[in-house]
Design an enzyme around this catalytic site. Sequence first.
Site, PDB file in Angstrom:
ATOM      1  N   HIS A 129       0.819  -1.219   0.000  1.00 56.08           N
ATOM      2  CA  HIS A 129       0.000   0.000   0.000  1.00 56.08           C
ATOM      3  C   HIS A 129       0.848   1.263   0.000  1.00 56.08           C
ATOM      4  CE1 HIS A 129      -3.640   2.176   0.186  1.00 56.08           C
ATOM      5  NE2 HIS A 129      -4.352   1.318   0.891  1.00 56.08           N
ATOM      6  N   ASP A 167      -2.459   2.115  -4.325  1.00 56.36           N
ATOM      7  CA  ASP A 167      -3.657   2.361  -3.531  1.00 56.36           C
ATOM      8  C   ASP A 167      -4.664   1.219  -3.731  1.00 56.36           C
ATOM      9  OD1 ASP A 167      -2.734   4.745  -2.483  1.00 56.36           O
ATOM     10  OD2 ASP A 167      -3.490   5.915  -4.178  1.00 56.36           O
TER      11      ASP A 167
END
Length: 409
Positions: free
Chosen positions: A382, A386
């Site tokens: 992450h 995203d």
Amino acid sequence: MATEIIMPKLGLTMTEGTVYEWIKNEGDEVKKGDIVASINSEKLTADVDAPTDGILIKILVHEGEDAKCKDPIGYIGTAGENVGEEGTIAVKEAVVEAKDEESSEQPPQEVKQQLVTQKNNSNETGRIFITPLARKIATEKGFDYQQIKGTGGNGRVTRRDVENYVPITQTAKTESTAFAAGTGLTGMRQIIAQRMMSSLQNTAQVTLQLKADITNLMDFRKDLKQKVSQPLLDGQLSLTTLVTKATILALKDTPEMNAWYHDGKYEKVTDINIGMAVAVADGLVVPVVKAAGSMTLTELGRSLNTVIDDAREGTLDSSAYSSGTFTISNLGKSGVEYFTPVINQPEIGILGVGTLLKELTIADDGKIEQLVKLPLSLTFDHQIIDGAPAADFLAKIVSYLEDPYTLML
């Protein structure tokens, strides 16, 4: 002139390796290409070959000791050739370890003198071989270093030995505590543990899960096998090959997933190199099919079969374990549906494939139908990707699997 035996660099993130075993001993005659030692790193045990004909005249890095990539671990030369006395090598090792700790209690010259004196007099006085840094750490921890078994050259106690030591009074602790203290793991298992912890500590891993309806894909495979006049022996239509192909197509559509993130640097990679997690007797390895993005389905199936079989046999060249850009881990044969695969750094994503599921559904005409579903688990970093684009990437894999004709293109 003596020829160096070099610690190989097996992967992008590898900076050092551990000498697991010396196959040849000092004084043994070797031929170019003979296996002289094996090392541990990058989730595997790799062989080190003799670079030339000659005599193994000196072992610099003993079993259990580490060496930086491209550093010499031994020498091959002619009988009687001298590349340095034990004391000289020991001084070099002591200075290196002393530099690891700027607050060492002794200046470098005193460190040299102490270790040389120890090595020259140990057999006469019964004193313990121990590096100054290891002695310092043992003192700080309150350990009796005479009770610590040394794994360095000539039984020398190293910093790692002290850090891994568990006093007798602590042996009654639970197994989990023992593992937390760094004991009980050796060889490939130790390397895997280090790599897994490094991955979890240095990445922000998130896992998304989705089922692919592969009913049409399974029918397509069956129909194609019946219509092709010759047997398909290269794994072109195996589920592993088809899932890999779908992943490759999704990576082409989402190039930001085909990348490396290492030392704070993000790098997109042009080639699509697919790693395939393979269970072996000692643990887990990840052989890589390089340039998989340019392969036909037949070439891909053949390449996957080759690297998987060779990895299980232990005959795969060490270069085949590096440069992966995305990894696939398949636990379908274990009956697992969803799981959380751990990213194989410096990659930023890994796909977990679960077991086939049969589900009943009611069709539009009211009839009951049986569908075949494939659970997929995508773990991504992450820090780099995203949630929305990661979900889109996983959806693309599903889309290709649900439209099998696209896999033929």
